[in-house]
Design a protein around this motif. Structure first.
Motif, PDB file in Angstrom:
ATOM      1  N   CYS A 121     -45.897 -22.850  39.004  1.00 34.53           N
ATOM      2  CA  CYS A 121     -46.884 -21.767  38.885  1.00 34.53           C
ATOM      3  C   CYS A 121     -48.271 -22.319  38.575  1.00 34.53           C
ATOM      4  CB  CYS A 121     -46.444 -20.768  37.816  1.00 34.53           C
ATOM      5  SG  CYS A 121     -45.170 -19.646  38.423  1.00 34.53           S
ATOM      6  N   GLU A 122     -48.332 -23.299  37.676  1.00 30.01           N
ATOM      7  CA  GLU A 122     -49.630 -23.885  37.339  1.00 30.01           C
ATOM      8  C   GLU A 122     -50.279 -24.467  38.600  1.00 30.01           C
ATOM      9  OE1 GLU A 122     -51.197 -26.686  33.748  1.00 30.01           O
ATOM     10  OE2 GLU A 122     -49.692 -27.595  35.036  1.00 30.01           O
ATOM     11  N   HIS A 123     -49.466 -25.120  39.422  1.00 25.09           N
ATOM     12  CA  HIS A 123     -49.989 -25.722  40.662  1.00 25.09           C
ATOM     13  C   HIS A 123     -50.358 -24.639  41.676  1.00 25.09           C
ATOM     14  CE1 HIS A 123     -50.593 -28.587  43.853  1.00 25.09           C
ATOM     15  NE2 HIS A 123     -49.549 -28.183  44.543  1.00 25.09           N
ATOM     16  N   TYR A 124     -49.483 -23.663  41.833  1.00 25.39           N
ATOM     17  CA  TYR A 124     -49.748 -22.591  42.795  1.00 25.39           C
ATOM     18  C   TYR A 124     -51.050 -21.853  42.474  1.00 25.39           C
ATOM     19  CZ  TYR A 124     -45.222 -22.961  45.248  1.00 25.39           C
ATOM     20  OH  TYR A 124     -44.161 -23.378  46.024  1.00 25.39           O
ATOM     21  N   TYR A 131     -54.229 -14.984  51.721  1.00 22.78           N
ATOM     22  CA  TYR A 131     -52.935 -14.706  52.362  1.00 22.78           C
ATOM     23  C   TYR A 131     -52.610 -15.807  53.383  1.00 22.78           C
ATOM     24  CZ  TYR A 131     -55.460 -13.036  56.471  1.00 22.78           C
ATOM     25  OH  TYR A 131     -56.269 -12.947  57.577  1.00 22.78           O
ATOM     26  N   ARG A 132     -53.658 -16.494  53.857  1.00 21.16           N
ATOM     27  CA  ARG A 132     -53.437 -17.605  54.790  1.00 21.16           C
ATOM     28  C   ARG A 132     -52.694 -18.764  54.124  1.00 21.16           C
ATOM     29  NH1 ARG A 132     -57.558 -17.772  59.069  1.00 21.16           N
ATOM     30  NH2 ARG A 132     -58.749 -15.843  58.957  1.00 21.16           N
ATOM     31  N   ASP A 133     -52.760 -18.850  52.794  1.00 17.12           N
ATOM     32  CA  ASP A 133     -52.059 -19.932  52.081  1.00 17.12           C
ATOM     33  C   ASP A 133     -50.580 -19.610  51.868  1.00 17.12           C
ATOM     34  OD1 ASP A 133     -54.495 -21.302  51.770  1.00 17.12           O
ATOM     35  OD2 ASP A 133     -54.971 -20.141  49.972  1.00 17.12           O
ATOM     36  N   LEU A 134     -50.156 -18.435  52.258  1.00 16.20           N
ATOM     37  CA  LEU A 134     -48.780 -18.001  52.000  1.00 16.20           C
ATOM     38  C   LEU A 134     -47.981 -17.934  53.298  1.00 16.20           C
ATOM     39  CD1 LEU A 134     -49.601 -15.195  49.424  1.00 16.20           C
ATOM     40  CD2 LEU A 134     -48.646 -17.470  48.953  1.00 16.20           C
ATOM     41  N   PRO A 135     -46.662 -18.047  53.263  1.00 12.96           N
ATOM     42  CA  PRO A 135     -45.898 -18.377  52.059  1.00 12.96           C
ATOM     43  C   PRO A 135     -46.039 -19.864  51.690  1.00 12.96           C
ATOM     44  CG  PRO A 135     -44.440 -18.380  53.946  1.00 12.96           C
ATOM     45  CD  PRO A 135     -45.800 -17.949  54.459  1.00 12.96           C
ATOM     46  N   LYS A 136     -45.743 -20.171  50.430  1.00  6.40           N
ATOM     47  CA  LYS A 136     -45.543 -21.554  50.002  1.00  6.40           C
ATOM     48  C   LYS A 136     -44.048 -21.702  49.785  1.00  6.40           C
ATOM     49  CE  LYS A 136     -49.693 -23.407  49.612  1.00  6.40           C
ATOM     50  NZ  LYS A 136     -50.089 -23.966  50.942  1.00  6.40           N
ATOM     51  N   GLY A 165     -35.759 -24.851  44.426  1.00  5.37           N
ATOM     52  CA  GLY A 165     -36.737 -24.299  45.361  1.00  5.37           C
ATOM     53  C   GLY A 165     -37.627 -23.309  44.613  1.00  5.37           C
ATOM     54  N   HIS A 166     -38.906 -23.333  44.925  1.00  5.14           N
ATOM     55  CA  HIS A 166     -39.849 -22.401  44.290  1.00  5.14           C
ATOM     56  C   HIS A 166     -40.787 -21.900  45.373  1.00  5.14           C
ATOM     57  CE1 HIS A 166     -38.800 -23.435  40.093  1.00  5.14           C
ATOM     58  NE2 HIS A 166     -38.512 -24.610  40.609  1.00  5.14           N
ATOM     59  N   THR A 167     -40.738 -20.602  45.648  1.00  8.03           N
ATOM     60  CA  THR A 167     -41.535 -20.101  46.768  1.00  8.03           C
ATOM     61  C   THR A 167     -42.422 -18.936  46.345  1.00  8.03           C
ATOM     62  OG1 THR A 167     -39.909 -18.453  47.529  1.00  8.03           O
ATOM     63  CG2 THR A 167     -39.604 -20.720  48.302  1.00  8.03           C
ATOM     64  N   MET A 168     -43.538 -18.799  47.062  1.00 10.05           N
ATOM     65  CA  MET A 168     -44.502 -17.718  46.822  1.00 10.05           C
ATOM     66  C   MET A 168     -44.746 -16.973  48.137  1.00 10.05           C
ATOM     67  SD  MET A 168     -45.753 -17.277  43.778  1.00 10.05           S
ATOM     68  CE  MET A 168     -45.834 -18.130  42.194  1.00 10.05           C
ATOM     69  N   LEU A 255     -57.913  -8.741  45.846  1.00 12.61           N
ATOM     70  CA  LEU A 255     -57.161  -9.771  45.112  1.00 12.61           C
ATOM     71  C   LEU A 255     -55.840  -9.196  44.627  1.00 12.61           C
ATOM     72  CD1 LEU A 255     -59.655 -11.770  42.856  1.00 12.61           C
ATOM     73  CD2 LEU A 255     -58.333 -12.584  44.824  1.00 12.61           C
ATOM     74  N   THR A 256     -54.773  -9.953  44.818  1.00 12.65           N
ATOM     75  CA  THR A 256     -53.475  -9.448  44.383  1.00 12.65           C
ATOM     76  C   THR A 256     -52.564 -10.626  44.004  1.00 12.65           C
ATOM     77  OG1 THR A 256     -51.584  -8.098  45.068  1.00 12.65           O
ATOM     78  CG2 THR A 256     -52.662  -9.349  46.785  1.00 12.65           C
ATOM     79  N   ASN A 257     -51.453 -10.341  43.326  1.00 10.35           N
ATOM     80  CA  ASN A 257     -50.526 -11.400  42.902  1.00 10.35           C
ATOM     81  C   ASN A 257     -49.409 -11.580  43.929  1.00 10.35           C
ATOM     82  OD1 ASN A 257     -51.061  -9.665  40.006  1.00 10.35           O
ATOM     83  ND2 ASN A 257     -51.600 -11.821  40.054  1.00 10.35           N
ATOM     84  N   PRO A 258     -49.048 -12.819  44.219  1.00 16.18           N
ATOM     85  CA  PRO A 258     -47.941 -13.045  45.165  1.00 16.18           C
ATOM     86  C   PRO A 258     -46.574 -12.810  44.504  1.00 16.18           C
ATOM     87  CG  PRO A 258     -48.775 -15.144  44.380  1.00 16.18           C
ATOM     88  CD  PRO A 258     -49.661 -14.083  43.775  1.00 16.18           C
ATOM     89  N   TYR A 259     -45.548 -12.733  45.334  1.00 11.74           N
ATOM     90  CA  TYR A 259     -44.170 -12.519  44.881  1.00 11.74           C
ATOM     91  C   TYR A 259     -43.400 -13.832  44.980  1.00 11.74           C
ATOM     92  CZ  TYR A 259     -45.575  -7.698  45.074  1.00 11.74           C
ATOM     93  OH  TYR A 259     -46.242  -6.513  44.854  1.00 11.74           O
ATOM     94  N   GLN A 260     -42.502 -14.018  44.032  1.00  4.18           N
ATOM     95  CA  GLN A 260     -41.960 -15.356  43.808  1.00  4.18           C
ATOM     96  C   GLN A 260     -40.439 -15.378  43.819  1.00  4.18           C
ATOM     97  OE1 GLN A 260     -43.445 -16.723  40.099  1.00  4.18           O
ATOM     98  NE2 GLN A 260     -42.433 -18.730  40.173  1.00  4.18           N
ATOM     99  N   THR A 261     -39.897 -16.536  44.240  1.00  2.00           N
ATOM    100  CA  THR A 261     -38.454 -16.783  44.121  1.00  2.00           C
ATOM    101  C   THR A 261     -38.229 -18.186  43.566  1.00  2.00           C
ATOM    102  OG1 THR A 261     -37.788 -18.008  46.135  1.00  2.00           O
ATOM    103  CG2 THR A 261     -38.266 -15.666  46.414  1.00  2.00           C
ATOM    104  N   SER A 262     -37.039 -18.428  43.059  1.00  2.00           N
ATOM    105  CA  SER A 262     -36.588 -19.803  42.862  1.00  2.00           C
ATOM    106  C   SER A 262     -35.090 -19.833  43.079  1.00  2.00           C
ATOM    107  CB  SER A 262     -36.981 -20.360  41.491  1.00  2.00           C
ATOM    108  OG  SER A 262     -36.136 -19.892  40.479  1.00  2.00           O
ATOM    109  N   TRP A 263     -34.561 -21.013  43.345  1.00  2.00           N
ATOM    110  CA  TRP A 263     -33.139 -21.152  43.671  1.00  2.00           C
ATOM    111  C   TRP A 263     -32.704 -22.595  43.482  1.00  2.00           C
ATOM    112  CZ3 TRP A 263     -34.143 -24.058  48.136  1.00  2.00           C
ATOM    113  CH2 TRP A 263     -35.341 -23.741  48.810  1.00  2.00           C
TER     114      TRP A 263
END
Lengths: 478, 478
Positions: A121-124, A131-136, A165-168, A255-263
């Protein structure tokens, strides 16, 4: 020589003491060894080679699904871990903390990563702005540390190897899709590589990951009737993103917050492999993860021509793309039979003077002990075919065991009986944590998951009598 | 469009400030990012993918030479690190120490591994008992922590990724052979994968590894005239084995200590890659480690047919086994040219309306900027050929630079002049540390190594005037 005569006496039988059998296999098959620090094990070559096969399979799948590997620091400043409240509460009790560096105290002590959401998260927050930077879609292979009181090789360690895995994502829907997609990848790994059928489902709120909105898991069933959580995927919503100030300019300019997963899955999968397939002779490895798929053993090795023939056979198998080896050491054939059975090698090729005369070999299957006489010229094709057959047989056997150990229960008595038998008690549930807690208190079983695609079979929760909303699997678990 | 017009202005030129150029490239090519803990960097996907190529090459070579991968704990009890006196003295000043686990103090504080000799020795003591158990040829891929005051991305970090080989042998001769064999593997990696010529040689006693009897290194020369130690192999004799009680029954039945080696290369190789090959437009990657070997860029992309053609070309290149990608984003061709030059992609394929008309593409080489017009039908063959050519050209260019920067010196004046010019001052030396220290004091240069296969060219050491025994290379170093 009949290999029944030389059963390896050095491991405890499963029936006598399943836990001891497990530890015996871990050590005698040379999968691991203990270090002088409790819970920190040594992954020996044979154990690590199995992990490498799992890594190869998953890494390929992750890349095919668009993910990229990265490497984050192994330390997290205490202040960073504390940024998301639920997360730090979940992990604080099991942290290993470093506070001396280069002989000087460290102001903001460093936690050896127990998991890396906060680092990602700190890096993201720094690299996502549009939105062009997404998804990560990032993944990391590493080891993590969770200070555990009770440890067992592969199953619960203070250090273990895993991938996280950590995705945005731009949208909630996309993140939810990712969460379930990666659960499918894990499920495929079970079916296609490990020959293990998993139950897939959603975790109850009580059992979900610290900081996640939803957790999904794959659960494997062990022959002692206990479940083993073998991998999880998490949907975070945008909670971490808010806590870490991760924002992007959307297609609408806002401006808005992205949605996140990890696995993640870990070396715990080795524990699942050992228990699901092993027997009183030791490991039984599914062919695709076996570091050695075929071992060639010369019989009456002192007779002329036997050892050269055994070496040539191994060479042919290797040239055909199989992981084959010859054991031409001066140990007895009986010792070798026993040794490679212990190590779970799927196929054993025996060759002796009579086989040479008859232009044939004997092939023995580890999973069921059957032996075949095969003409030398058919050996490669037969070995390849048998490896496929073994995978299928092992998977089907594990599926049958699973199917036999899911018991529908309608009241506490049946719940107790089902847990006594071993495996999953399948129950309708009101959805309240109180009833979940009560079951834990009464039976020591926990809600493993709410499996997908279930049909309701009761109207009321058998614990509280209120309206039943969900199908849940309870089981004792590792 | 002439790409000369759109030189990327955002990185400092090498001539203006080489150190700043280096940092700019690390960040703008998205190889790494900083974390909030000094010296602990984030390996971003593009940087990590280069490391994966290096891992693939070396892992294959290690396995071909009989080595097996293992994984040891990431922590070393203080008492264990202290078992070999020279070793602990060397590493104690840069240890990161954990002494709280699960909210309780740890009696024997845990050092986050700075290197793993002690862990391997503890394990070897348990598993080696006969000459039949030897050799043990183990390798580990992991990260290590050394608490550094001054840090630079890839070159010197508090955490870095590496591999560490640790081997045990029956005889001194076998261990010595291993020490030199692995140095050759590293050297091959330089020549065949990284297009970097290394100088190989033995370290002076002052510069050798803490606890080793002999250390060998590969040294690369950077364009600022400074040397970069890029990998080391160590011969330990049986000193650690004695300290850790590792004994085996030899062929003569007597108990004896085995002979030991260790060897490692790290993500420092990324630093070498960046500096040896980079230029004012950014990275220049040797084709075999480049995560993207060919980028296809549509020119006048709005014209009909251009984007589909670009995609098809990328597909064809991929099908031919090349790591190719098309950038069909809505950014300008000029921006893209500049971006992929920054990222060091070896080949750029341009395709526009006129190229489609003429059934051709333009191929540009990153390493020297030359452009070729190539018939569409020859594209695959030409691309493959050019990738080979580029590797050769890059390696030869680096070899020329190295050859131009080894200066034979016979006195202090010449030594100063050689170091002023940059590169190695090649000097005859008495072998005394006093003279080595004096050179360090006067010039800030250190003995990089005593290179192999040298012919003496002076009788006396120019510092003390005593008999000269060895050829040594002095240089300023990272």
């Amino acid at each position: 020589m009949d290999n029944k005569q030389i059963k390896n006496e050095s491991i405890t039988s499963q029936e006598v003491d399943f836990a001891q059998w497990y530890t015996d296999v871990c050590r005698k098959a040379e999968l691991m060894d203990y270090s002088s620090v409790k819970g920190f094990i040594i992954y020996r070559p044979y154990g690590y080679a199995i992990w490498e096969q799992i890594q190869n399979y998953l890494d390929k799948r992750f890349k095919e699904t668009g993910h990229e590997n990265v490497y984050m620091p192994m330390v997290i400043p205490e202040s960073l871990l504390a940024k998301e409240k639920d997360h730090v509460e979940g992990f604080a009790p099991e942290c290993l903390i470093a506070n001396i560096g280069g002989n000087a105290p460290i102001d903001d002590p460093l936690i050896i990563r127990p998991t890396s959401e906060t680092l990602f998260c700190e890096h993201y927050a720094k690299i996502i702005s549009s939105y062009r930077d997404l998804p990560k879609l990032y993944n990391q292979w590493c080891s993590v540390v969770r200070w555990e009181k009770t440890t067992r090789p592969f199953l619960r360690g203070s250090e273990f190897l895993w991938q996280e895995g950590h995705t945005m994502h731009e949208t909630e829907e996309e993140a939810r899709t990712e969460t379930l997609k990666m659960l499918e990848v894990y499920d495929d790994c079970g079916r296609d590589l490990l020959a293990i059928p998993f139950v897939k489902g959603r975790k109850t709120d009580k059992e979900k990951f610290a900081g996640a909105l939803e957790t999904y898991s794959i659960e494997a069933l062990m022959p002692d009737g206990k479940a083993l959580q073998s991998g999880t995927t998490h949907y975070f919503g945008n909670g971490f993103a808010k806590a870490f100030g991760i924002q992007f300019q959307g297609r609408d300019g806002k401006l808005t917050n992205p949605y996140q997963t990890s696995w993640g899955v870990s070396t715990r999968l080795l524990g699942a492999l050992i228990m699901v397939h092993g027997d009183d002779n030791g490991l039984v490895l599914p062919p695709l993860v076996a570091p050695i798929q075929v071992v060639v053993i010369p019989v009456a090795a002192q007779k002329p021509g036997v050892i050269p023939a055994a070496r040539e056979i191994a060479k042919k198998l290797q040239d055909a793309g199989l992981r084959a080896k010859v054991d031409d050491s001066d140990k007895t054939a009986g010792w070798k039979f026993s040794e490679y059975e212990m190590k779970g090698v799927p196929l054993r090729v025996e060759v002796g003077p009579r086989d040479l005369e008859n232009k044939q070999v004997i092939i023995a299957k580890r999973n069921d002990g059957t032996k075949l006489t095969v003409p030398m010229d058919d050996m490669i094709d037969k070995a390849k075919e048998l490896l496929k057959t073994i995978h299928k047989e092992m998977y089907e056997k594990a599926c049958r065991y699973l199917a036999d150990h899911v018991t529908e229960v309608h009241n506490l008595e049946e719940l107790n009986a089902a847990l006594e038998k071993g495996g999953y008690a399948k129950m309708m549930w009101c959805g309240e944590q109180g009833c979940e807690d009560k079951i834990k208190e009464l039976t020591n079983a926990t809600a493993r998951c709410m499996p997908f695609n279930q049909i309701a079979f009761d109207d009321v929760c058998p614990i509280c009598g209120k309206k039943a909303k969900k199908v849940v699997l309870f089981a004792k678990a590792y």
